[in-house]
Design a protein around this motif. Structure first.
Motif, PDB file in Angstrom:
ATOM      1  N   LEU A  81      -1.931   4.922  -9.608  1.00 18.10           N
ATOM      2  CA  LEU A  81      -2.796   5.765  -8.778  1.00 18.10           C
ATOM      3  C   LEU A  81      -4.271   5.566  -9.122  1.00 18.10           C
ATOM      4  O   LEU A  81      -5.123   5.511  -8.238  1.00 18.10           O
ATOM      5  N   TYR A  82      -4.566   5.464 -10.411  1.00 16.26           N
ATOM      6  CA  TYR A  82      -5.953   5.242 -10.830  1.00 16.26           C
ATOM      7  C   TYR A  82      -6.470   3.907 -10.282  1.00 16.26           C
ATOM      8  O   TYR A  82      -7.561   3.832  -9.724  1.00 16.26           O
ATOM      9  N   TYR A  83      -5.680   2.873 -10.417  1.00 13.42           N
ATOM     10  CA  TYR A  83      -6.107   1.540  -9.981  1.00 13.42           C
ATOM     11  C   TYR A  83      -6.228   1.474  -8.460  1.00 13.42           C
ATOM     12  O   TYR A  83      -7.160   0.862  -7.933  1.00 13.42           O
ATOM     13  N   ILE A  84      -5.300   2.114  -7.736  1.00 10.78           N
ATOM     14  CA  ILE A  84      -5.367   2.142  -6.278  1.00 10.78           C
ATOM     15  C   ILE A  84      -6.629   2.875  -5.822  1.00 10.78           C
ATOM     16  O   ILE A  84      -7.296   2.463  -4.871  1.00 10.78           O
ATOM     17  N   ASN A  85      -6.985   3.972  -6.505  1.00  9.92           N
ATOM     18  CA  ASN A  85      -8.207   4.694  -6.160  1.00  9.92           C
ATOM     19  C   ASN A  85      -9.444   3.848  -6.422  1.00  9.92           C
ATOM     20  O   ASN A  85     -10.416   3.897  -5.674  1.00  9.92           O
ATOM     21  N   ASN A 139     -12.031   2.716  -3.518  1.00  8.67           N
ATOM     22  CA  ASN A 139     -13.474   2.901  -3.612  1.00  8.67           C
ATOM     23  C   ASN A 139     -14.197   1.597  -3.302  1.00  8.67           C
ATOM     24  O   ASN A 139     -15.197   1.587  -2.571  1.00  8.67           O
ATOM     25  N   SER A 140     -13.685   0.493  -3.810  1.00  7.76           N
ATOM     26  CA  SER A 140     -14.282  -0.814  -3.510  1.00  7.76           C
ATOM     27  C   SER A 140     -14.193  -1.123  -2.014  1.00  7.76           C
ATOM     28  O   SER A 140     -15.140  -1.642  -1.426  1.00  7.76           O
ATOM     29  N   LEU A 141     -13.055  -0.793  -1.412  1.00  9.43           N
ATOM     30  CA  LEU A 141     -12.879  -0.994   0.025  1.00  9.43           C
ATOM     31  C   LEU A 141     -13.909  -0.199   0.814  1.00  9.43           C
ATOM     32  O   LEU A 141     -14.512  -0.713   1.757  1.00  9.43           O
ATOM     33  N   CYS A 142     -14.108   1.061   0.428  1.00 13.18           N
ATOM     34  CA  CYS A 142     -15.073   1.910   1.130  1.00 13.18           C
ATOM     35  C   CYS A 142     -16.485   1.364   0.989  1.00 13.18           C
ATOM     36  O   CYS A 142     -17.276   1.438   1.940  1.00 13.18           O
ATOM     37  N   LEU A 196       0.349   8.077   0.703  1.00 15.01           N
ATOM     38  CA  LEU A 196       1.291   6.977   0.918  1.00 15.01           C
ATOM     39  C   LEU A 196       1.756   6.351  -0.397  1.00 15.01           C
ATOM     40  O   LEU A 196       2.944   6.049  -0.568  1.00 15.01           O
ATOM     41  N   VAL A 197       0.845   6.188  -1.347  1.00 15.98           N
ATOM     42  CA  VAL A 197       1.222   5.623  -2.648  1.00 15.98           C
ATOM     43  C   VAL A 197       2.112   6.594  -3.411  1.00 15.98           C
ATOM     44  O   VAL A 197       3.079   6.184  -4.065  1.00 15.98           O
TER      45      VAL A 197
END
Length: 61
Positions: A13-17, A21-24, A44-45
């Motif tokens: 979850l930490y890595y997906i967040n 953030n990079s995507l945003c 979803l995750v």
């Protein structure tokens, strides 16, 4: 085994967040929509992690 899975789930979850953030930042998503993007991806995750845990739990029985 549950402790290992919880530790792994928190890390995922930490890595997906972090990736979200990079995507945003790269896609220049406005601040008012970023909350919705994070919420959707986190839900979803979380569903994926719960279903994986249930599958592992029933596979070991």
């Amino acid at each position: 085994m549950m402790i290992y899975f919880i530790f792994l789930a928190v890390f995922i979850l930490y890595y997906i967040n972090k990736l979200t953030n990079s995507l945003c930042l790269v896609r220049e998503i406005p601040e008012d929509r970023q909350g919705k993007v994070f919420r959707t991806i986190n839900i979803l995750v979380t569903i994926l992690l719960i279903s994986s845990y249930i599958e592992i739990l029933f596979a070991s029985i």
